[in-house]
Design a protein around this motif. Structure first.
Motif, PDB file in Angstrom:
ATOM      1  N   ARG A  78       0.831  -1.203   0.000  1.00  0.00           N
ATOM      2  CA  ARG A  78       0.000   0.000   0.000  1.00  0.00           C
ATOM      3  C   ARG A  78       0.868   1.256   0.000  1.00  0.00           C
ATOM      4  NH1 ARG A  78      -3.473   3.113   3.087  1.00  0.00           N
ATOM      5  NH2 ARG A  78      -2.372   2.542   4.981  1.00  0.00           N
ATOM      6  N   GLN A 127      -0.619 -11.483  -5.881  1.00  0.00           N
ATOM      7  CA  GLN A 127      -0.728 -11.384  -4.416  1.00  0.00           C
ATOM      8  C   GLN A 127       0.067 -12.457  -3.680  1.00  0.00           C
ATOM      9  OE1 GLN A 127      -4.652 -10.511  -2.871  1.00  0.00           O
ATOM     10  NE2 GLN A 127      -4.278 -11.856  -1.129  1.00  0.00           N
ATOM     11  N   VAL A 128       0.844 -11.993  -2.726  1.00  0.00           N
ATOM     12  CA  VAL A 128       1.621 -12.892  -1.866  1.00  0.00           C
ATOM     13  C   VAL A 128       0.955 -12.912  -0.493  1.00  0.00           C
ATOM     14  CG1 VAL A 128       3.840 -13.189  -0.686  1.00  0.00           C
ATOM     15  CG2 VAL A 128       3.782 -12.411  -3.077  1.00  0.00           C
ATOM     16  N   GLY A 129       0.766 -14.107   0.067  1.00  0.00           N
ATOM     17  CA  GLY A 129       0.217 -14.172   1.419  1.00  0.00           C
ATOM     18  C   GLY A 129      -0.752 -15.314   1.595  1.00  0.00           C
ATOM     19  N   SER A 139       1.110  -6.878  -1.983  1.00  0.00           N
ATOM     20  CA  SER A 139       0.314  -7.201  -0.801  1.00  0.00           C
ATOM     21  C   SER A 139      -1.166  -7.098  -1.181  1.00  0.00           C
ATOM     22  CB  SER A 139       0.627  -6.253   0.352  1.00  0.00           C
ATOM     23  OG  SER A 139       0.179  -4.956   0.026  1.00  0.00           O
ATOM     24  N   ARG A 140      -2.007  -7.555  -0.309  1.00  0.00           N
ATOM     25  CA  ARG A 140      -3.428  -7.635  -0.629  1.00  0.00           C
ATOM     26  C   ARG A 140      -4.111  -6.306  -0.949  1.00  0.00           C
ATOM     27  NH1 ARG A 140      -7.860 -11.700   1.080  1.00  0.00           N
ATOM     28  NH2 ARG A 140      -9.609 -10.580   0.160  1.00  0.00           N
ATOM     29  N   SER A 190       3.925  -3.392   5.302  1.00  0.00           N
ATOM     30  CA  SER A 190       4.126  -3.274   6.753  1.00  0.00           C
ATOM     31  C   SER A 190       4.526  -4.596   7.404  1.00  0.00           C
ATOM     32  CB  SER A 190       2.863  -2.730   7.423  1.00  0.00           C
ATOM     33  OG  SER A 190       1.796  -3.648   7.272  1.00  0.00           O
ATOM     34  N   ASP A 244      12.521   6.081   2.179  1.00  0.00           N
ATOM     35  CA  ASP A 244      11.498   6.256   1.158  1.00  0.00           C
ATOM     36  C   ASP A 244      11.792   5.342  -0.025  1.00  0.00           C
ATOM     37  OD1 ASP A 244       9.679   7.100  -0.699  1.00  0.00           O
ATOM     38  OD2 ASP A 244      10.191   9.231  -0.549  1.00  0.00           O
ATOM     39  N   LEU A 245      10.846   4.461  -0.326  1.00  0.00           N
ATOM     40  CA  LEU A 245      11.063   3.513  -1.421  1.00  0.00           C
ATOM     41  C   LEU A 245      11.264   4.227  -2.753  1.00  0.00           C
ATOM     42  CD1 LEU A 245       8.386   2.651  -3.494  1.00  0.00           C
ATOM     43  CD2 LEU A 245       7.442   2.196  -1.249  1.00  0.00           C
ATOM     44  N   GLN A 272      -0.740 -12.023   7.665  1.00  0.00           N
ATOM     45  CA  GLN A 272      -1.238 -12.706   6.463  1.00  0.00           C
ATOM     46  C   GLN A 272      -0.285 -12.520   5.285  1.00  0.00           C
ATOM     47  OE1 GLN A 272      -3.038 -10.472   8.178  1.00  0.00           O
ATOM     48  NE2 GLN A 272      -4.911 -11.463   8.920  1.00  0.00           N
ATOM     49  N   HIS A 273       0.486 -11.439   5.291  1.00  0.00           N
ATOM     50  CA  HIS A 273       1.502 -11.293   4.245  1.00  0.00           C
ATOM     51  C   HIS A 273       2.726 -12.144   4.589  1.00  0.00           C
ATOM     52  CE1 HIS A 273       3.256  -9.447   0.703  1.00  0.00           C
ATOM     53  NE2 HIS A 273       4.399  -9.423   1.375  1.00  0.00           N
ATOM     54  N   SER A 287      -3.883 -15.566   1.473  1.00  0.00           N
ATOM     55  CA  SER A 287      -4.936 -15.728   0.472  1.00  0.00           C
ATOM     56  C   SER A 287      -4.396 -15.498  -0.934  1.00  0.00           C
ATOM     57  CB  SER A 287      -6.119 -14.800   0.774  1.00  0.00           C
ATOM     58  OG  SER A 287      -5.688 -13.474   0.942  1.00  0.00           O
ATOM     59  N   ASN A 308      11.123   0.278   4.027  1.00  0.00           N
ATOM     60  CA  ASN A 308       9.914   0.844   4.624  1.00  0.00           C
ATOM     61  C   ASN A 308      10.301   2.096   5.382  1.00  0.00           C
ATOM     62  OD1 ASN A 308       7.630   1.274   6.513  1.00  0.00           O
ATOM     63  ND2 ASN A 308       6.918  -0.673   5.682  1.00  0.00           N
ATOM     64  N   LYS A 309       9.446   3.128   5.316  1.00  0.00           N
ATOM     65  CA  LYS A 309       9.832   4.372   5.985  1.00  0.00           C
ATOM     66  C   LYS A 309       9.565   4.356   7.485  1.00  0.00           C
ATOM     67  CE  LYS A 309       5.635   6.947   4.867  1.00  0.00           C
ATOM     68  NZ  LYS A 309       5.023   7.973   4.023  1.00  0.00           N
ATOM     69  N   GLY A 363       7.405  -0.938   0.863  1.00  0.00           N
ATOM     70  CA  GLY A 363       6.166  -0.306   1.322  1.00  0.00           C
ATOM     71  C   GLY A 363       5.139  -1.306   1.784  1.00  0.00           C
TER      72      GLY A 363
HETATM   73  C1  LIG Z   1      -8.402 -13.338   5.883  1.00  0.00           C
HETATM   74  C2  LIG Z   1      -7.358 -12.368   5.454  1.00  0.00           C
HETATM   75  C3  LIG Z   1      -6.501 -12.716   4.444  1.00  0.00           C
HETATM   76  C4  LIG Z   1      -5.499 -11.836   4.046  1.00  0.00           C
HETATM   77  N1  LIG Z   1      -4.643 -12.223   3.056  1.00  0.00           N
HETATM   78  C5  LIG Z   1      -3.600 -11.430   2.728  1.00  0.00           C
HETATM   79  C6  LIG Z   1      -2.630 -11.835   1.737  1.00  0.00           C
HETATM   80  O1  LIG Z   1      -2.716 -12.922   1.135  1.00  0.00           O
HETATM   81  N2  LIG Z   1      -1.618 -10.984   1.461  1.00  0.00           N
HETATM   82  C7  LIG Z   1      -1.469  -9.773   2.071  1.00  0.00           C
HETATM   83  O2  LIG Z   1      -0.504  -9.054   1.774  1.00  0.00           O
HETATM   84  N3  LIG Z   1      -2.368  -9.354   2.980  1.00  0.00           N
HETATM   85  C8  LIG Z   1      -3.443 -10.142   3.323  1.00  0.00           C
HETATM   86  N4  LIG Z   1      -4.363  -9.690   4.232  1.00  0.00           N
HETATM   87  C9  LIG Z   1      -4.320  -8.270   4.660  1.00  0.00           C
HETATM   88  C10 LIG Z   1      -3.307  -7.985   5.749  1.00  0.00           C
HETATM   89  O3  LIG Z   1      -3.948  -8.156   7.011  1.00  0.00           O
HETATM   90  C11 LIG Z   1      -2.816  -6.527   5.672  1.00  0.00           C
HETATM   91  O4  LIG Z   1      -3.909  -5.648   5.707  1.00  0.00           O
HETATM   92  C12 LIG Z   1      -1.989  -6.233   4.430  1.00  0.00           C
HETATM   93  O5  LIG Z   1      -0.988  -7.223   4.262  1.00  0.00           O
HETATM   94  C13 LIG Z   1      -1.344  -4.884   4.537  1.00  0.00           C
HETATM   95  O6  LIG Z   1      -0.723  -4.553   3.318  1.00  0.00           O
HETATM   96  P1  LIG Z   1       0.445  -3.475   3.240  1.00  0.00           P
HETATM   97  O7  LIG Z   1       1.567  -3.894   4.113  1.00  0.00           O
HETATM   98  O8  LIG Z   1       0.730  -3.245   1.810  1.00  0.00           O
HETATM   99  O9  LIG Z   1      -0.280  -2.154   3.790  1.00  0.00           O
HETATM  100  P2  LIG Z   1      -0.057  -1.329   5.136  1.00  0.00           P
HETATM  101  O10 LIG Z   1      -0.171  -2.221   6.304  1.00  0.00           O
HETATM  102  O11 LIG Z   1      -0.911  -0.154   5.051  1.00  0.00           O
HETATM  103  O12 LIG Z   1       1.465  -0.900   5.048  1.00  0.00           O
HETATM  104  C14 LIG Z   1       1.970   0.062   4.153  1.00  0.00           C
HETATM  105  C15 LIG Z   1       3.413   0.288   4.553  1.00  0.00           C
HETATM  106  O13 LIG Z   1       4.034   1.147   3.603  1.00  0.00           O
HETATM  107  C16 LIG Z   1       4.963   1.977   4.278  1.00  0.00           C
HETATM  108  N5  LIG Z   1       5.205   3.129   3.410  1.00  0.00           N
HETATM  109  C17 LIG Z   1       4.309   4.087   3.034  1.00  0.00           C
HETATM  110  N6  LIG Z   1       4.897   4.955   2.186  1.00  0.00           N
HETATM  111  C18 LIG Z   1       6.179   4.535   2.006  1.00  0.00           C
HETATM  112  C19 LIG Z   1       7.275   5.022   1.252  1.00  0.00           C
HETATM  113  N7  LIG Z   1       7.170   6.110   0.460  1.00  0.00           N
HETATM  114  N8  LIG Z   1       8.454   4.360   1.321  1.00  0.00           N
HETATM  115  C20 LIG Z   1       8.594   3.255   2.111  1.00  0.00           C
HETATM  116  N9  LIG Z   1       7.565   2.755   2.851  1.00  0.00           N
HETATM  117  C21 LIG Z   1       6.378   3.381   2.792  1.00  0.00           C
HETATM  118  C22 LIG Z   1       4.283   2.296   5.579  1.00  0.00           C
HETATM  119  O14 LIG Z   1       5.230   2.665   6.572  1.00  0.00           O
HETATM  120  C23 LIG Z   1       3.574   0.960   5.914  1.00  0.00           C
HETATM  121  O15 LIG Z   1       4.400   0.142   6.735  1.00  0.00           O
HETATM  122  C24 LIG Z   1      -5.372 -10.554   4.652  1.00  0.00           C
HETATM  123  C25 LIG Z   1      -6.246 -10.214   5.674  1.00  0.00           C
HETATM  124  C26 LIG Z   1      -7.232 -11.103   6.080  1.00  0.00           C
HETATM  125  C27 LIG Z   1      -8.133 -10.716   7.191  1.00  0.00           C
END
Ligand SMILES: Cc1cc2nc3c(=O)[nH]c(=O)nc-3n(C[C@H](O)[C@H](O)[C@H](O)COP(=O)(O)OP(=O)(O)OC[C@H]3O[C@@H](n4cnc5c(N)ncnc54)[C@H](O)[C@@H]3O)c2cc1C
Lengths: 319, 257
Positions: free
Chosen positions: A206, A246-248, A232-233, A265, A302-303, A269-270, A250, A284-285, A263
């Motif tokens: 994200r 998608q990695v994780g 990520s999801r 977290s 910053d990525l 699940q990931h 699901s 990650n920042k 980027g």
């Molecule tokens: C049943 C179920 C199944 C799921 N299955 C999966 C799955 O298969 N895969 C999966 O990934 N998730 C899955 N999830 C979702 C999971 O719980 C998380 O919500 C998801 O992994 C978060 O994705 P993220 O790390 O991309 O987003 P976030 O948690 O929002 O993290 C974003 C990160 O980006 C960093 N960031 C922002 N801007 C920058 C920048 N400019 N430079 C560097 N870093 C930056 C932030 O510091 C933050 O750490 C599932 C959830 C459930 C309930």
């Protein structure tokens, strides 16, 4: 804890590994461990489980349990709680577990704590530990007097591998009034992108912030390294990339030589989809992001600065 | 057809999480809030039923303090018809079972054909309330739903299993489905929608109004804290050039170039 009931789960004709993890947790809580196995033709599985830590194991064996149904499972588990006199019910936090467990707690009007990675008996009080805010914080939760139902995060304990005394007891379940009806299971479609075969996976989360940034920033690094692009999801949910990336839990489970998380977290699940990679780099920042716990090498930054510079360096090194 | 959608307002996913003075939750003053991501998909799923059948009424329900009005206005702006706001300090400080009891009281008063909720919340991550609510009002439920299809007296749903497999389940109505993220593409509130939302009713209630007296938690949070770090990565520091050369050193060593 005086009486613990483990609700074991079967999948593809076997007891799931996470059920043996519940045995480990139950033993650490102390008290008498009993179990419940639900299914059709599961007598042998139940005996097996009984002898491998499950203890006295109730078997709800009925053709009606051939496929999962929330109503049928609800009734079977309630019957198991009654027959076992359990104070604490342990259920794995799987798609079946999270579907039925809260109904058990509400039906019994007792404490419920979900997705625990640990639980302890502290002077007769059941104290549970779980993640909140998608892994950014932990919470300690104490159950009040009376029964409690817990769901337990798969992978949070070592599966019990010893043996023990056990026996099985048939459990009859009144299945009148079951409303939810199983129709079919559809397996995941294969889509051509097989992340599991890549030596290098570069994934964006994200934090990449924008669909255009994937072809601009993430894909060039993946290409330069001769690897594949993962995600990520939330990236897939938002429609920025197809599900095949998608990695994780699901998505796909990958174990490349090198995994680069940009980027992301590091929600559990990931992590289950990539933590067994040979080598992990996280960018990650946020210095407290949980991804740094599974990474071997990390960059707090910053990525958008690091990734393009790294891509250029990789290209230069290849000449 | 009446669809009830339960939604929670939670700290924004990018909000800085500081722990409050008694250590039991995060500091909620001066941070941004948003509708729980899972719940936005639940609302969208309900609005699609309304798009297909204009006779559908979509009622959004939320438990929480005054700030929740904003989330309900957003939901009304997206197309929900009316809102119920349970504004009761005891009810929103309590555990999932109490929350489910309050929502069950609302559901009994509304008697909807369908109840949609999110699979879980981005703050507590419990995924407990939806099945509890269904149990308390004695209707069938399905969690982690990616697709719904309403047909004669029943709702066909696709539940997400591990690894991308799908379980298809049929539930007679009334029933409850907790919706997983990615189930649909969530709409934004249009300007017209936002203007219209100002005239839509928000009914404010307390737990006592709903006849719920038992709001004592059976599971209480003693504390929240930063997870202890089991292991942690070697962190590269310095200028971008220095960091990149550190990364390149490793990449060469791994032999993936
Ligand atoms: C049943 C179920 C199944 C799921 N299955 C999966 C799955 O298969 N895969 C999966 O990934 N998730 C899955 N999830 C979702 C999971 O719980 C998380 O919500 C998801 O992994 C978060 O994705 P993220 O790390 O991309 O987003 P976030 O948690 O929002 O993290 C974003 C990160 O980006 C960093 N960031 C922002 N801007 C920058 C920048 N400019 N430079 C560097 N870093 C930056 C932030 O510091 C933050 O750490 C599932 C959830 C459930 C309930």
């Amino acid at each position: 804890m005086s009486n613990i009931l483990i609700v074991a789960e079967t999948q593809n004709g076997a007891i799931r590994e996470c059920s043996y993890e519940l045995v480990t947790l139950a033993q650490s809580l102390g008290g008498t461990v009993k179990s419940l196995v639900i299914g059709s033709g599961v007598g042998d599985l139940a005996s097996q489980f009984a002898g491998k830590g499950g203890g006295e194991t109730f078997v709800a064996d009925d053709a009606a349990f051939a496929n999962y149904s929330v109503d049928a499972w609800n009734k079977a588990i309630r019957a198991g709680v009654e027959a076992s006199g359990a104070d604490v019910v342990l259920i794995s936090n799987t798609p079946q577990g999270w579907d039925v467990a809260p109904r058990i707690a509400a039906g019994l009007d007792v404490a419920f704590v979900s997705d625990c990675f640990n639980a302890e008996d502290q002077g007769g009080k059941l104290v549970c530990f779980r993640r909140v805010f998608n892994g950014k914080l932990d919470a300690q939760v104490t159950c009040g007097a009376g029964k409690a139902v817990l769901t337990v995060q798969p992978g949070s304990k070592e599966p019990f591998s010893g043996s023990g005394d056990g026996s099985t007891t048939a459990l009859s379940v009144d299945l009148s009034g079951v409303r939810s009806k199983f129709v079919e299971i559809k397996q995941a479609e294969s889509t051509g992108i097989d992340l599991t075969k890549a030596d290098v996976v570069v994934s964006g989360g994200r934090g990449v912030g924008d669909p255009e940034k994937f072809p601009e920033v993430i894909l060039p690094l993946a290409n330069a390294l001769g690897g594949a692009m993962g995600a990520s999801r939330p990236v897939v949910d938002a429609g920025w990339l197809p599900h095949a990336h998608q990695v994780g839990s699901s998505g796909q489970v990958v174990t490349p030589k090198l995994y680069i998380a940009c980027g992301i977290s590091g929600a559990i699940q990931h992590l289950v989809g990539m933590k067994n990679s040979n080598y992990i780099i996280a960018i990650n920042k946020d210095k407290d992001a949980p991804i740094f716990e599974v990474a071997n090498l990390g960059v707090v930054g910053d990525l958008f600065e690091i990734v393009p510079a790294l891509t250029a360096a990789v290209k230069a090194a290849k000449g | 057809m009446k669809v009830m959608v339960c939604l929670k307002q939670v700290p924004h996913q990018d909000a800085k999480l500081d722990i409050n003075s008694d250590g039991t939750w995060i500091q909620e003053d001066n941070i941004k809030f948003e509708i729980n991501s899972y719940d936005t998909y639940a609302l969208e799923e309900a609005l699609r039923i309304k798009d297909a059948d204009a006779d559908t009424e979509v009622v959004v329900v939320s438990i929480g303090p005054d700030r929740v009005t904003q989330a309900l206005r957003t939901a009304l702006g997206m197309g929900a018809d009316r809102a119920v706001h349970v504004n009761d300090a005891e009810a929103f400080g309590s555990d999932a079972l109490c929350v489910a009891k309050v929502l069950a009281a609302v559901a009994k008063a509304e008697s909807p054909d369908l109840i949609f909720t999110g699979l879980m919340t981005d703050d507590g991550n419990s995924s407990a309330v939806p099945p509890m609510l269904a149990e308390l009002i004695d209707v069938p439920s399905a969690t982690g739903v990616l697709h719904t299809e309403a047909a004669n007296g029943s709702l066909k749903v696709e539940r997400e299993l591990e690894g991308g497999a799908i379980e298809v389940v049929e539930l007679p109505k009334p029933c409850l489905a907790s919706i997983q993220t990615g189930a649909n593409q969530v709409r934004y509130a249009s300007l017209k929608g936002i203007m219209q939302a100002k005239k839509k009713p928000i009914d404010v209630k307390t737990a006592a109004d709903l006849g719920v007296s038992d709001v004592a938690s059976k599971a209480t949070i003693d504390k929240v804290y930063s997870p202890p770090k089991n292991a942690t990565a070697d962190i590269l520091s310095g200028s971008t050039d220095e960091i990149v050369s550190g990364l390149m050193g490793k990449i060469k060593e791994l032999g993936v170039l």
